[in-house]
Design an enzyme around this catalytic site. Sequence first.
Site, PDB file in Angstrom:
ATOM      1  CG  ASP A  51      -0.435  -0.205   2.425  1.00  0.00           C
ATOM      2  OD1 ASP A  51       0.974  -0.372   2.648  1.00  0.00           O
ATOM      3  OD2 ASP A  51      -1.139  -0.389   3.682  1.00  0.00           O
ATOM      4  CD  GLU A 189       7.819  -0.505   7.680  1.00  0.00           C
ATOM      5  OE1 GLU A 189       6.885  -1.224   7.436  1.00  0.00           O
ATOM      6  OE2 GLU A 189       7.774   0.737   7.356  1.00  0.00           O
TER       7      GLU A 189
HETATM    8  O1  KIV Z   1       3.591  -1.130   1.699  1.00  0.00           O
HETATM    9  C1  KIV Z   1       4.701  -1.468   1.672  1.00  0.00           C
HETATM   10  O2  KIV Z   1       5.611  -0.981   0.923  1.00  0.00           O
HETATM   11  C2  KIV Z   1       5.169  -2.360   2.807  1.00  0.00           C
HETATM   12  C3  KIV Z   1       6.714  -2.536   2.877  1.00  0.00           C
HETATM   13  C4  KIV Z   1       7.373  -1.502   3.403  1.00  0.00           C
HETATM   14  C5  KIV Z   1       6.795  -3.744   3.884  1.00  0.00           C
HETATM   15  O3  KIV Z   1       4.394  -2.694   3.497  1.00  0.00           O
END
Ligand code: KIV
Length: 271
Positions: A51, A189
């Site tokens: 997202d 994260e």
């Molecule tokens: O939306 C995204 O790009 C993510 C990653 C940073 C893990 O969730």
Amino acid sequence: MSVNKEVKRITTHVLQAMKTRGEKIAMLTAYDYSMARILDEAGMDILLVGDSASNVMAGHETTLPITLDQMIYHASSVVRAVKRSLVVVDLPFGSYQGNSKSALDSTIRIMKESGAHAVKMEGGAEISESVKRILSAGVPVMGHLGLTPQSIYKFGTYTVRAKEEEEAEKLIADAQILQELGCFAIVLEKIPATLAKAVSEKLWIPTIGIGAGQHTDGQVLVTHDLLGITKDFQPRFLRRYLELFETIKEATEQYIKDVKSRDFPNKKEQY
Ligand code: KIV
């Protein structure tokens, strides 16, 4: 270690086997057909239709505005490009937090309309009913703990999470809950490397880190950050492999010059 060409198609079972034999998992984001083709051909294990498309593709400040329809559009473009990678799609904000029925409905739309292979959801114990229901429908789920950008207004900042003991303990407990429920992997994260190491050692399912140090079972970055297409974002964990913003800008400036000076197109470039 280079790409294992023996593996024709990455599945959740292949990822599990990679953790068992200590082979690191490579994951990047993809939002469109052309980029996904390049990443897949390079041998990427997992392509995440994140997202983060809300930031990178649409220019929003947060991931909150992106809709389920928009995620399906990005995901179906990526799926059309892919021969090898496992395609995981983020359930966007608002599409699963309501209740487990809405979570399952959103997942079914993603799976049916995009052809993706799995979904990713942010959160731990509080989303366990939804995770259970999606898994019981046969859809693989990837968890996401630590800095969960859909909760940015609760956190207030994008700084490192789980530095304090209480939050670290909740994160470990959440990771175990997600594993018990049947998630096939968990993104960690922006948490301390020592905590990510402890979680990765405790779990039998793979952990994929972003800003979580070198001991997770795999790594993920936003492709546009790694390629230097985004410019102003420079967290410590980001390694830029190219500076494409400048390269593309220079090529574009040259094109403008060539058009204005009538150099382009020349005789060989016409019919
Ligand atoms: O939306 C995204 O790009 C993510 C990653 C940073 C893990 O969730």
